[in-house]
Every structure is written in C-alpha cells, then in structure tokens.
Design a protein around this motif. Structure first.
Motif, PDB file in Angstrom:
ATOM      1  N   GLY A  61       0.780  -1.220   0.000  1.00 39.03           N
ATOM      2  CA  GLY A  61       0.000   0.000   0.000  1.00 39.03           C
ATOM      3  C   GLY A  61       0.816   1.277   0.000  1.00 39.03           C
ATOM      4  O   GLY A  61       2.031   1.266   0.180  1.00 39.03           O
ATOM      5  N   VAL A  62       0.121   2.382  -0.190  1.00 40.28           N
ATOM      6  CA  VAL A  62       0.714   3.718  -0.259  1.00 40.28           C
ATOM      7  C   VAL A  62       0.462   4.446   1.052  1.00 40.28           C
ATOM      8  O   VAL A  62      -0.636   4.385   1.609  1.00 40.28           O
ATOM      9  CB  VAL A  62       0.112   4.526  -1.426  1.00 40.28           C
ATOM     10  CG1 VAL A  62       0.698   5.935  -1.459  1.00 40.28           C
ATOM     11  CG2 VAL A  62       0.349   3.818  -2.761  1.00 40.28           C
ATOM     12  N   VAL A 118       7.442  -2.837  -5.654  1.00 40.94           N
ATOM     13  CA  VAL A 118       7.814  -2.271  -4.353  1.00 40.94           C
ATOM     14  C   VAL A 118       6.794  -2.701  -3.314  1.00 40.94           C
ATOM     15  O   VAL A 118       5.634  -3.016  -3.633  1.00 40.94           O
ATOM     16  CB  VAL A 118       7.907  -0.728  -4.395  1.00 40.94           C
ATOM     17  CG1 VAL A 118       9.002  -0.270  -5.343  1.00 40.94           C
ATOM     18  CG2 VAL A 118       6.564  -0.110  -4.780  1.00 40.94           C
ATOM     19  N   ASP A 119       7.221  -2.728  -2.058  1.00 43.11           N
ATOM     20  CA  ASP A 119       6.325  -3.109  -0.966  1.00 43.11           C
ATOM     21  C   ASP A 119       5.463  -1.941  -0.506  1.00 43.11           C
ATOM     22  O   ASP A 119       4.276  -2.095  -0.222  1.00 43.11           O
ATOM     23  CB  ASP A 119       7.145  -3.642   0.213  1.00 43.11           C
ATOM     24  CG  ASP A 119       7.938  -4.880  -0.161  1.00 43.11           C
ATOM     25  OD1 ASP A 119       7.346  -5.823  -0.701  1.00 43.11           O
ATOM     26  OD2 ASP A 119       9.169  -4.887   0.061  1.00 43.11           O
ATOM     27  N   TYR A 120       6.105  -0.772  -0.396  1.00 43.79           N
ATOM     28  CA  TYR A 120       5.403   0.441   0.032  1.00 43.79           C
ATOM     29  C   TYR A 120       5.790   1.616  -0.869  1.00 43.79           C
ATOM     30  O   TYR A 120       6.886   1.633  -1.443  1.00 43.79           O
ATOM     31  CB  TYR A 120       5.762   0.812   1.478  1.00 43.79           C
ATOM     32  CG  TYR A 120       5.219  -0.121   2.530  1.00 43.79           C
ATOM     33  CD1 TYR A 120       3.893  -0.022   2.945  1.00 43.79           C
ATOM     34  CD2 TYR A 120       6.039  -1.086   3.121  1.00 43.79           C
ATOM     35  CE1 TYR A 120       3.395  -0.880   3.925  1.00 43.79           C
ATOM     36  CE2 TYR A 120       5.545  -1.941   4.099  1.00 43.79           C
ATOM     37  CZ  TYR A 120       4.227  -1.834   4.488  1.00 43.79           C
ATOM     38  OH  TYR A 120       3.732  -2.681   5.451  1.00 43.79           O
ATOM     39  N   ALA A 121       4.899   2.581  -0.951  1.00 45.10           N
ATOM     40  CA  ALA A 121       5.223   3.874  -1.561  1.00 45.10           C
ATOM     41  C   ALA A 121       4.879   4.944  -0.543  1.00 45.10           C
ATOM     42  O   ALA A 121       3.750   4.991  -0.041  1.00 45.10           O
ATOM     43  CB  ALA A 121       4.440   4.084  -2.852  1.00 45.10           C
ATOM     44  N   ILE A 122       5.861   5.760  -0.213  1.00 50.59           N
ATOM     45  CA  ILE A 122       5.640   6.889   0.698  1.00 50.59           C
ATOM     46  C   ILE A 122       5.601   8.148  -0.154  1.00 50.59           C
ATOM     47  O   ILE A 122       6.598   8.509  -0.785  1.00 50.59           O
ATOM     48  CB  ILE A 122       6.754   6.989   1.746  1.00 50.59           C
ATOM     49  CG1 ILE A 122       6.818   5.711   2.585  1.00 50.59           C
ATOM     50  CG2 ILE A 122       6.536   8.199   2.655  1.00 50.59           C
ATOM     51  CD1 ILE A 122       8.009   5.665   3.529  1.00 50.59           C
ATOM     52  N   VAL A 130      -4.666  16.901  -1.454  1.00 51.39           N
ATOM     53  CA  VAL A 130      -5.057  15.675  -0.749  1.00 51.39           C
ATOM     54  C   VAL A 130      -6.422  15.164  -1.223  1.00 51.39           C
ATOM     55  O   VAL A 130      -6.564  13.977  -1.559  1.00 51.39           O
ATOM     56  CB  VAL A 130      -5.049  15.888   0.780  1.00 51.39           C
ATOM     57  CG1 VAL A 130      -5.741  14.730   1.500  1.00 51.39           C
ATOM     58  CG2 VAL A 130      -3.625  16.035   1.279  1.00 51.39           C
ATOM     59  N   PRO A 131      -7.467  16.019  -1.313  1.00 52.34           N
ATOM     60  CA  PRO A 131      -8.774  15.516  -1.760  1.00 52.34           C
ATOM     61  C   PRO A 131      -8.745  14.944  -3.180  1.00 52.34           C
ATOM     62  O   PRO A 131      -9.510  14.026  -3.490  1.00 52.34           O
ATOM     63  CB  PRO A 131      -9.674  16.762  -1.687  1.00 52.34           C
ATOM     64  CG  PRO A 131      -9.017  17.640  -0.669  1.00 52.34           C
ATOM     65  CD  PRO A 131      -7.546  17.430  -0.887  1.00 52.34           C
ATOM     66  N   LYS A 132      -7.866  15.455  -4.043  1.00 49.02           N
ATOM     67  CA  LYS A 132      -7.826  15.011  -5.440  1.00 49.02           C
ATOM     68  C   LYS A 132      -7.177  13.646  -5.603  1.00 49.02           C
ATOM     69  O   LYS A 132      -7.526  12.896  -6.512  1.00 49.02           O
ATOM     70  CB  LYS A 132      -7.063  16.032  -6.303  1.00 49.02           C
ATOM     71  CG  LYS A 132      -7.740  17.370  -6.426  1.00 49.02           C
ATOM     72  CD  LYS A 132      -6.905  18.342  -7.238  1.00 49.02           C
ATOM     73  CE  LYS A 132      -6.751  17.893  -8.669  1.00 49.02           C
ATOM     74  NZ  LYS A 132      -5.997  18.881  -9.474  1.00 49.02           N
ATOM     75  N   VAL A 133      -6.211  13.306  -4.731  1.00 51.40           N
ATOM     76  CA  VAL A 133      -5.447  12.074  -4.950  1.00 51.40           C
ATOM     77  C   VAL A 133      -5.925  10.893  -4.110  1.00 51.40           C
ATOM     78  O   VAL A 133      -5.480   9.765  -4.329  1.00 51.40           O
ATOM     79  CB  VAL A 133      -3.942  12.309  -4.699  1.00 51.40           C
ATOM     80  CG1 VAL A 133      -3.418  13.395  -5.620  1.00 51.40           C
ATOM     81  CG2 VAL A 133      -3.663  12.654  -3.242  1.00 51.40           C
ATOM     82  N   LEU A 134      -6.815  11.126  -3.161  1.00 55.21           N
ATOM     83  CA  LEU A 134      -7.258  10.022  -2.311  1.00 55.21           C
ATOM     84  C   LEU A 134      -7.952   8.923  -3.099  1.00 55.21           C
ATOM     85  O   LEU A 134      -7.672   7.726  -2.912  1.00 55.21           O
ATOM     86  CB  LEU A 134      -8.193  10.540  -1.216  1.00 55.21           C
ATOM     87  CG  LEU A 134      -7.547  11.288  -0.060  1.00 55.21           C
ATOM     88  CD1 LEU A 134      -8.611  11.721   0.946  1.00 55.21           C
ATOM     89  CD2 LEU A 134      -6.507  10.431   0.635  1.00 55.21           C
ATOM     90  N   ALA A 135      -8.864   9.287  -3.991  1.00 52.64           N
ATOM     91  CA  ALA A 135      -9.622   8.282  -4.742  1.00 52.64           C
ATOM     92  C   ALA A 135      -8.731   7.423  -5.638  1.00 52.64           C
ATOM     93  O   ALA A 135      -8.815   6.191  -5.596  1.00 52.64           O
ATOM     94  CB  ALA A 135     -10.731   8.950  -5.551  1.00 52.64           C
ATOM     95  N   PRO A 136      -7.866   8.022  -6.471  1.00 58.46           N
ATOM     96  CA  PRO A 136      -7.025   7.170  -7.323  1.00 58.46           C
ATOM     97  C   PRO A 136      -5.985   6.362  -6.558  1.00 58.46           C
ATOM     98  O   PRO A 136      -5.648   5.259  -6.955  1.00 58.46           O
ATOM     99  CB  PRO A 136      -6.357   8.166  -8.277  1.00 58.46           C
ATOM    100  CG  PRO A 136      -6.431   9.482  -7.601  1.00 58.46           C
ATOM    101  CD  PRO A 136      -7.704   9.447  -6.816  1.00 58.46           C
ATOM    102  N   ILE A 137      -5.487   6.879  -5.445  1.00 57.80           N
ATOM    103  CA  ILE A 137      -4.417   6.185  -4.725  1.00 57.80           C
ATOM    104  C   ILE A 137      -4.965   5.145  -3.745  1.00 57.80           C
ATOM    105  O   ILE A 137      -4.381   4.077  -3.573  1.00 57.80           O
ATOM    106  CB  ILE A 137      -3.525   7.200  -3.985  1.00 57.80           C
ATOM    107  CG1 ILE A 137      -2.704   8.013  -4.991  1.00 57.80           C
ATOM    108  CG2 ILE A 137      -2.594   6.494  -3.003  1.00 57.80           C
ATOM    109  CD1 ILE A 137      -1.833   9.071  -4.367  1.00 57.80           C
ATOM    110  N   GLN A 138      -6.091   5.453  -3.082  1.00 63.32           N
ATOM    111  CA  GLN A 138      -6.638   4.570  -2.051  1.00 63.32           C
ATOM    112  C   GLN A 138      -5.540   4.159  -1.061  1.00 63.32           C
ATOM    113  O   GLN A 138      -5.174   2.982  -0.947  1.00 63.32           O
ATOM    114  CB  GLN A 138      -7.272   3.329  -2.685  1.00 63.32           C
ATOM    115  CG  GLN A 138      -8.529   3.608  -3.469  1.00 63.32           C
ATOM    116  CD  GLN A 138      -9.682   4.071  -2.587  1.00 63.32           C
ATOM    117  OE1 GLN A 138     -10.048   3.420  -1.616  1.00 63.32           O
ATOM    118  NE2 GLN A 138     -10.247   5.228  -2.908  1.00 63.32           N
ATOM    119  N   PRO A 139      -4.991   5.117  -0.327  1.00 60.69           N
ATOM    120  CA  PRO A 139      -3.825   4.835   0.523  1.00 60.69           C
ATOM    121  C   PRO A 139      -4.130   3.870   1.660  1.00 60.69           C
ATOM    122  O   PRO A 139      -5.263   3.805   2.153  1.00 60.69           O
ATOM    123  CB  PRO A 139      -3.452   6.221   1.057  1.00 60.69           C
ATOM    124  CG  PRO A 139      -4.733   6.988   1.038  1.00 60.69           C
ATOM    125  CD  PRO A 139      -5.447   6.509  -0.197  1.00 60.69           C
TER     126      PRO A 139
END
Length: 445
Positions: A61-62, A118-122, A130-139
């Motif tokens: 996960g991210v 990769v195991d993680y992406a930071i 933040v509101p724009k990238v939450l949906a595509p990334i699903q952190p």
C-alpha cells in the motif's frame, strides 16, 4: 493493494512509462534538471489514470504524508525504518508533491514495461491536493502532520483546508488508517469525526511548553463550536494541550509516550516528525526495536537542519518558509551560542508570492540577542525592514548587513562566523536550493 492490472492497462502503462523514462534520461544527461515533474506530466497526458494504475501495483500500500511542515523529514525517517526491515520503498524524494511529481516518483521505481515491484510507496503530498489524490491512490495510511498558514495566496486559511480534508477522507476507503497530530486542534477534531481506524501522535512533555502563545498562531478556536480553546500549554503555534470550555471537545490521546522517545535532528518540530514516523511505522507492523535503532542514525534531508562544512566552518541550513517554521528555527538559534545568521527571503512561485507572513514571525528574540544578521534574497529589503522594526523596540547590539547578491552574502556570513561557531542559514524554499548550489556546487531542481 498490490493488485494486478489488466493486459490493456498494462500495455498503456508500459508505453507511458517507457517514454517518460526516455525523457528523464534526456533531461538528466543534458543536465537540464532533476526531471522530477516533466516525465509525470507527459506520461499522464498519455494515460490520465496512471497515478491509480501505478498505485494499484504497490504490494502493501501507499502511505500519504500531508501537512504544512515536516513532510520530507518525516517521510525520509519512515522510509529508513521500513528499509531497515528489508522492505522496498518508493518515495518522491525530490519533494515534487503535486500529481505529476507523484507519478514521476512511482515511475522511477517501475521497470521499462511499467511494472512496479515495491512493498510500500511513501508519497509526500501538497496539502491542497489531498482531496484530489485520495480516490485514485486509495492509501493504506494517511499521516496528517499539522496545518499552518503557508502561501495564503495559493491555499487560503487553515479552516478551509481542514474542511476539505475531512470531507475527502471520511468518504475514502474504510480500510485506510489515519494518523493525525493530536496536538493540532483541527487535526485532532478531524480524527474524532472519522469512521476509519485513527491513531494519534503528539507530545506529553509540559516542561517544553512555551512561555506564551506566539503571534504565529492559526487555530486556537474550537473546531466544533467556535469558542476559544483553553490551553494548558502550547509547544509551538497552536499545537499543545487544549480543551473547549463550552462543548466536550478536547485533545485526543497520542498512541506513544513522547517522553520515552529520543528525536532526530534539532528543534521541537523534529520531535513531532520523529513521533509521526514512529507511530506510522508501528501502525504498519514494524517492531519498536527497529524503530528505535533507526532514529539515531538518521541524516537530514537537504536544507532541513542539514549540516555542512564549508572552508573549515560549520554551516546549518534550516528551511524557513512560513511563520511557524521560522519561529521554530529562531528558537533553535537563540538556544545556541552561535551569533551569525543569514536570512534569505524569496517570493518565487514555489515560495509563495505573498511575503507578508514575515510580519507574523517573532524576530525579536533573534534581534535582541545581538550578533550579526545578514539578509539576502529577491525580497531582501522586506526582510531587512522586518528586522529593523524589531530592533526599534529593543535594546539590541545587532549588526545588520544587507546584501542583494546571494553569493556575496554567503561569503560575508562565513567571514563573520568564528571558527568555533556555526553559521545558521534560514532560507525559503527556492532560496534553499540557491544556497545549496552555491555552497556545494550541486544543483537540485
């Protein structure tokens, strides 16, 4: 997390990544910059869903790291902790924290065919997107460090950002863990409103309270009812121990006891960065021994309490880009015995073109202690005026040197720094890049 994407999507991703990597190679070969944004912009033109398709390939996960101050330092510490455990980690280490920069960082870790192993992406994320990238990334996790005034010409006030965050995060995946700063009233309240798992970090060391609430305070009203908060004490700006006398809102309880943890680098703000990364690592399942072993070996990112030796003299660069951050760097300086400081103020796009924030900085302690203050940058006279204004109300033996040419300003600052002291440089973001290029001969773009 770690989902395989369909064949057609994989082909699209592979083509976009392949072309972007060619662009990266060309830009870097010709020494035109770090290629931290352009490749992502080109690749997203070819496949607009690239951020989502790359994020889906991250195995565990991210982790999004958002906030006004401390993103880079916190992200790097968390990355080092995870790597010590043997995890492979992608990270936007150049600090490019808008969408194109996030895509570029993920592509850096992908192979020529767009495969991301990769195991993680930071990912450090600009607070405004933040509101724009939450949906595509699903952190998997969101680390919310703090919210201070920063570049008001671009972002507006703290409350407007926190409301957008609350709306976006509350409608995000229920599997996301949110890690807010308990000492920040807006973020403490945000965490209390969410249905997702929430784990707080913060300080519990009353001996470190400030004597009074500073001028650079942004959010001392209850986010629930609007009444003035009662503070038992503040650590910096509006971060502290608080409760509302009118409603039942009060500070959330941190997961870790801060008094039991050492910190990275200098400054109280780095205690927050340490606790944020440690709490996130614990949430991700890392054992406490590994976390504690990583902290003493941590090295500063460029410009963030970075220490250099130039011509046999020690230099410390303390990025200072808003009132709260600058007040904290001034606190670091005034607690030392060093009497030479270079302040560099720029107003380029990355800095924010509105420099009125310097009038919310408490420069009086720096001026009152005396010593030599050198000012430079393309808003050098604004900074000089701010210091003179402080001097007018104090009995100070300050020596102020105004130098428009940054290279000459650095040379003068080094000349005035005794061999047994450290030269502190307080630059805004683009000024920090310029300072490092002059001092090290290496360009960071």
């Amino acid at each position: 997390m770690g989902n395989n994407i369909g064949l057609i999507d994989r082909l699209k991703v592979g083509l976009a990544v392949s072309i972007a990597k060619s662009v990266t190679f060309g830009v870097r070969s010709l020494k035109l910059g770090a290629a931290s944004v352009m490749p992502g912009a080109i690749a997203r033109k070819m496949e607009p869903r690239l951020l989502q398709l790359l994020s889906q390939q991250v195995k565990y996960g991210v982790i999004l790291v958002a906030g006004t101050n401390g993103k880079t330092t916190t992200s790097l510490l968390l990355k080092e902790i995870l790597e010590r455990k043997g995890f492979r980690v992608a990270h936007n280490s150049t600090g490019a924290n808008l969408e194109n920069g996030l895509v570029t960082a993920l592509m850096e870790s992908a192979n020529t065919f767009g495969g991301l192993n990769v195991d993680y992406a930071i990912l450090e994320v600009d607070e405004n997107i933040v509101p724009k990238v939450l949906a595509p990334i699903q952190p998997q996790a969101i680390l919310a460090l703090n919210l201070f005034r920063d570049q008001l010409d671009r972002y507006g006030e703290v409350d407007s950002i926190s409301k957008r965050w609350t709306t976006a995060i509350s409608s995000n995946s229920p599997n996301t863990t949110v890690i807010p700063n308990a000492d920040d009233p807006t973020l403490s309240y945000l965490g209390q409103q969410l249905s997702q798992k929430v784990v707080f970090f913060g300080l519990n060391e009353p001996e470190k309270y400030l004597a009074e609430i500073p001028h650079a305070v942004d959010s001392i009203y209850c986010p629930n009812c609007g009444h003035s908060l009662d503070y038992e004490g503040v650590y910096l700006s509006h971060l502290g121990e608080f409760n509302c006398p009118k409603c039942d809102f009060k500070r959330s309880k941190p997961d870790l006891d801060s008094s039991e943890w050492s910190q990275i680098l200098v400054g109280l703000y780095n205690k927050y960065n340490t606790l944020a990364a440690a709490t996130a690592a614990k949430v991700l399942g890392v054992d406490e021994t590994t976390i504690r072993e990583t902290i003493p070996t941590f090295q500063a990112a460029f410009g963030r309490a970075e220490e250099l030796e130039i011509n046999g003299k020690k230099v410390r660069i303390l990025l200072s880009k808003n009132p709260v951050g600058t007040n904290e760097t001034i606190r670091v300086i005034t607690e030392s015995n060093d009497k030479t400081t270079l302040l560099v103020l720029n107003d380029r796009v990355q800095d924010g073109e509105d420099v009125s924030w310097i009038w919310d900085v408490d420069t009086e302690p720096l001026v009152q202690r005396g010593g030599t203050l050198i000012v430079s940058g393309n808003r050098v006279y604004d900074m000089a005026l701010r210091l003179r204004y402080s001097e007018a109300s104090l009995d100070s033996k300050m020596t102020l040197i105004v130098e428009e040419d940054l290279k000459m300003a650095i040379n003068k600052a080094l000349e005035h720094t005794p061999a047994n002291e450290t030269l502190h440089i307080l630059p805004t973001y683009t000024a920090m890049l310029d300072v490092r290029e002059i001092l090290t001969g290496k360009k960071i773009r």
